[in-house]
Write a protein that holds these residues in place. Structure first.
Motif, PDB file in Angstrom:
ATOM      1  N   ILE A   1       0.879  -1.164   0.000  1.00 52.96           N
ATOM      2  CA  ILE A   1       0.000   0.000   0.000  1.00 52.96           C
ATOM      3  C   ILE A   1       0.921   1.219   0.000  1.00 52.96           C
ATOM      4  CG2 ILE A   1      -0.188  -0.113   2.528  1.00 52.96           C
ATOM      5  CD1 ILE A   1      -2.985   1.080   2.277  1.00 52.96           C
ATOM      6  N   PHE A   2       0.583   2.225  -0.809  1.00 42.41           N
ATOM      7  CA  PHE A   2       1.506   3.338  -1.036  1.00 42.41           C
ATOM      8  C   PHE A   2       1.103   4.581  -0.242  1.00 42.41           C
ATOM      9  CE2 PHE A   2       2.242   0.491  -4.504  1.00 42.41           C
ATOM     10  CZ  PHE A   2       3.604   0.601  -4.755  1.00 42.41           C
ATOM     11  N   PHE A   3       2.141   5.277   0.268  1.00 39.95           N
ATOM     12  CA  PHE A   3       1.944   6.494   1.049  1.00 39.95           C
ATOM     13  C   PHE A   3       2.968   7.545   0.620  1.00 39.95           C
ATOM     14  CE2 PHE A   3       0.588   2.975   3.756  1.00 39.95           C
ATOM     15  CZ  PHE A   3      -0.669   3.405   4.162  1.00 39.95           C
ATOM     16  N   LYS A   4       2.625   8.793   0.892  1.00 40.45           N
ATOM     17  CA  LYS A   4       3.563   9.887   0.641  1.00 40.45           C
ATOM     18  C   LYS A   4       4.359  10.133   1.921  1.00 40.45           C
ATOM     19  CE  LYS A   4       0.827  12.189  -2.935  1.00 40.45           C
ATOM     20  NZ  LYS A   4       1.718  11.737  -4.011  1.00 40.45           N
ATOM     21  N   VAL A   5       5.686  10.119   1.767  1.00 39.69           N
ATOM     22  CA  VAL A   5       6.577  10.287   2.909  1.00 39.69           C
ATOM     23  C   VAL A   5       7.630  11.335   2.574  1.00 39.69           C
ATOM     24  CG1 VAL A   5       8.197   9.141   4.488  1.00 39.69           C
ATOM     25  CG2 VAL A   5       6.245   7.868   3.558  1.00 39.69           C
ATOM     26  N   SER A   6       7.895  12.228   3.519  1.00 36.00           N
ATOM     27  CA  SER A   6       8.917  13.256   3.325  1.00 36.00           C
ATOM     28  C   SER A   6      10.302  12.662   3.588  1.00 36.00           C
ATOM     29  CB  SER A   6       8.663  14.431   4.273  1.00 36.00           C
ATOM     30  OG  SER A   6       9.642  15.427   4.102  1.00 36.00           O
ATOM     31  N   GLU A   7      11.230  12.933   2.668  1.00 36.11           N
ATOM     32  CA  GLU A   7      12.594  12.435   2.810  1.00 36.11           C
ATOM     33  C   GLU A   7      13.556  13.400   2.130  1.00 36.11           C
ATOM     34  OE1 GLU A   7      14.011   8.038   2.527  1.00 36.11           O
ATOM     35  OE2 GLU A   7      14.276   8.906   0.519  1.00 36.11           O
ATOM     36  N   ASN A   8      14.510  13.892   2.901  1.00 39.37           N
ATOM     37  CA  ASN A   8      15.497  14.844   2.374  1.00 39.37           C
ATOM     38  C   ASN A   8      14.833  16.033   1.685  1.00 39.37           C
ATOM     39  OD1 ASN A   8      17.594  13.122   3.226  1.00 39.37           O
ATOM     40  ND2 ASN A   8      17.480  11.955   1.318  1.00 39.37           N
ATOM     41  N   ASN A   9      13.804  16.563   2.363  1.00 36.97           N
ATOM     42  CA  ASN A   9      13.068  17.740   1.875  1.00 36.97           C
ATOM     43  C   ASN A   9      12.325  17.479   0.569  1.00 36.97           C
ATOM     44  OD1 ASN A   9      13.926  19.422   4.032  1.00 36.97           O
ATOM     45  ND2 ASN A   9      15.905  19.675   3.011  1.00 36.97           N
ATOM     46  N   GLN A  10      12.095  16.223   0.261  1.00 41.22           N
ATOM     47  CA  GLN A  10      11.311  15.857  -0.920  1.00 41.22           C
ATOM     48  C   GLN A  10      10.201  14.903  -0.506  1.00 41.22           C
ATOM     49  OE1 GLN A  10      14.339  14.291  -3.648  1.00 41.22           O
ATOM     50  NE2 GLN A  10      14.053  16.110  -4.910  1.00 41.22           N
ATOM     51  N   ILE A  11       9.086  14.997  -1.213  1.00 44.58           N
ATOM     52  CA  ILE A  11       7.970  14.087  -0.942  1.00 44.58           C
ATOM     53  C   ILE A  11       8.065  12.910  -1.905  1.00 44.58           C
ATOM     54  CG2 ILE A  11       5.466  13.816  -0.932  1.00 44.58           C
ATOM     55  CD1 ILE A  11       5.295  16.800  -0.210  1.00 44.58           C
ATOM     56  N   ARG A  12       8.144  11.722  -1.347  1.00 45.37           N
ATOM     57  CA  ARG A  12       8.307  10.517  -2.169  1.00 45.37           C
ATOM     58  C   ARG A  12       7.141   9.559  -1.948  1.00 45.37           C
ATOM     59  NH1 ARG A  12      13.582  10.612  -3.913  1.00 45.37           N
ATOM     60  NH2 ARG A  12      15.061  11.825  -2.647  1.00 45.37           N
ATOM     61  N   ASN A  13       6.816   8.813  -2.980  1.00 42.45           N
ATOM     62  CA  ASN A  13       5.834   7.735  -2.859  1.00 42.45           C
ATOM     63  C   ASN A  13       6.559   6.496  -2.363  1.00 42.45           C
ATOM     64  OD1 ASN A  13       3.369   8.912  -3.672  1.00 42.45           O
ATOM     65  ND2 ASN A  13       4.037   8.863  -5.792  1.00 42.45           N
ATOM     66  N   LYS A  14       6.186   6.022  -1.204  1.00 46.62           N
ATOM     67  CA  LYS A  14       6.837   4.840  -0.651  1.00 46.62           C
ATOM     68  C   LYS A  14       5.813   3.739  -0.418  1.00 46.62           C
ATOM     69  CE  LYS A  14      10.973   6.707   1.457  1.00 46.62           C
ATOM     70  NZ  LYS A  14      11.901   6.558   2.607  1.00 46.62           N
TER      71      LYS A  14
END
Length: 404
Positions: free
Chosen positions: A171-184
């Motif tokens: 199941i996919f979520f949006k997660v902040s990483e290194n000041n970028q929003i990624r689909n994880k």
């Protein structure tokens, strides 16, 4: 409750002129405060060794020294308490400790609200409504962080030696990483043991997938005690089949037929969807694998020219899509789709629907763990007709007998 209690309650209602539920709540709040006060008095009495005004039995040079006022939060709101003191300052109450500002399980309440999808700000506002005081976002975050070691322990706990089936899905979520929003992707492994009971075996967060990644996940399950698996039901996860063959070569692989149907329908015009779906049904509901192949050939003859990619995907994954044909209907129903884990995912989506972006992986992991813990608490009944299913499986997978 005895008659005396009822009569006493009736007198209390009359004397206090209780008319509304708010009146009742205020009375309960007042009585709760009185009960806590009596508990504190009893603690001090035990500490000093004599009851109030009973100086004949006093055998200590310490004595009572009035009260100090203290306001604490409780499940009934703010309560004013009178904390008894001793002259030497040696009294350390247990029921309401020094510096303790709450006698309610606020931490449990916060975790419960968080597990049900409330954001930190929602929790903050809710607590202010209840207790009239505001807990900072940072404090709420620290309270939820207390479960991090529990999450780690849960993710590394020993597992059973054999599972009849393990479903894998994401199941996919949006997660902040290194000041970028990624689909994880939050990958979840969901198993059914030899007793027919369901359990979530583990969860992992990743941006990519491949045989090397899945090899690590499956080896982790093996290191946690899983020696054998009868079936894996998967949704075309890249590299998963190769990893299963390497780690659990005795396991049968079943790709989710429902996901395959959805993929096939992606290429179909809306005006053809109804007829296309009806014709496709003859493939996956056939009685035998051979009959299913013949139905697919007839299906290709009718639709292949117009929708070649829809048919190609069935042919490319035919062996993994048709494993279920080797088994009776009660087992087919169990393995042909990842729907059981999709039901879990659906409940997770309800909990996370108010979250736009998670600030980090651990924030997602905390919420997923708490939500899964709530969901799986209700899993107390084994799969229907399990004795019959297991008897058939034991014949097919004779290696399991050494674990029973």
């Amino acid at each position: 409750m005895g008659n005396f209690d009822r009569e006493a309650m009736k007198r209390l209602v009359r004397e206090r002129k209780l008319k509304t539920t708010k009146d009742a709540e205020n009375l309960v709040k007042e009585l709760f405060g009185d009960i806590i006060k009596e508990m504190l008095e009893a603690e001090l009495e035990e500490e000093l060794g004599y009851s109030k005004h009973d100086y004949r039995n006093k055998e200590t040079d310490n004595s009572r020294n009035g009260y100090s006022k203290k306001t604490v939060n409780s499940s009934y709101g703010k309560i004013e308490l009178s904390i008894p003191r001793d002259r030497k300052g040696e009294f350390e109450p247990i029921v309401v400790k020094k510096h303790q500002r709450s006698i309610a399980s606020i931490e449990d309440q916060i975790l419960s609200m968080y597990a049900r999808g409330m954001t930190y700000r929602d929790i903050q506002a809710h607590l202010k409504d209840i207790y009239g005081s505001e807990l900072s976002i940072e404090s709420i975050s620290r309270i939820t962080d207390k479960i991090i070691p529990i999450v780690s322990e849960w993710r590394n706990r020993p597992l059973e030696e054999v599972y009849t089936i393990i479903y894998m899905d994401a199941i996919f979520f949006k997660v902040s990483e290194n000041n970028q929003i990624r689909n994880k992707a939050l990958y979840i492994a969901f198993g059914v043991n030899l007793e027919g009971m369901k359990d979530v075996l583990g969860m992992w967060i990743a941006q990519s997938e491949g045989s090397k990644y899945w090899l690590g996940v499956l080896n982790e399950l093996k290191n946690r005690g899983v020696k054998g698996v009868m079936f894996f039901s998967i949704d075309g996860l890249k590299g998963m089949e190769e990893a299963i063959e390497a780690v659990y070569p005795q396991a049968k692989i079943q790709r989710c037929v429902v996901h395959q149907i959805r993929y096939s329908m992606k290429f179909v015009s809306w005006k053809d969807k109804k007829k296309f779906a009806a014709d496709l049904k003859s493939v996956y509901t056939a009685d035998t694998k051979e009959a299913a192949w013949n139905a697919l050939m007839a299906f290709e003859e009718k639709w292949g020219e117009k929708y070649p990619f829809s048919i190609k995907s069935w042919k490319d994954n035919w062996e993994a899509l048709t494993t279920y044909f080797e088994y009776p209907k009660e087992i087919r129903k169990l393995i042909y789709t990842t729907n059981p884990i999709e039901s879990l995912n659906s409940q997770l989506r309800k909990v996370t629907k108010n979250r736009g972006v998670f600030p980090n992986d651990m924030a997602l992991m905390k919420l997923a763990y708490l939500a899964i813990n709530n969901i799986t608490r209700k899993w107390t009944v084994r799969i229907n007709e399990w004795d019959k299913i297991l008897a058939t499986l034991m014949i097919e997978f004779d290696w399991v007998k050494s674990y029973v």
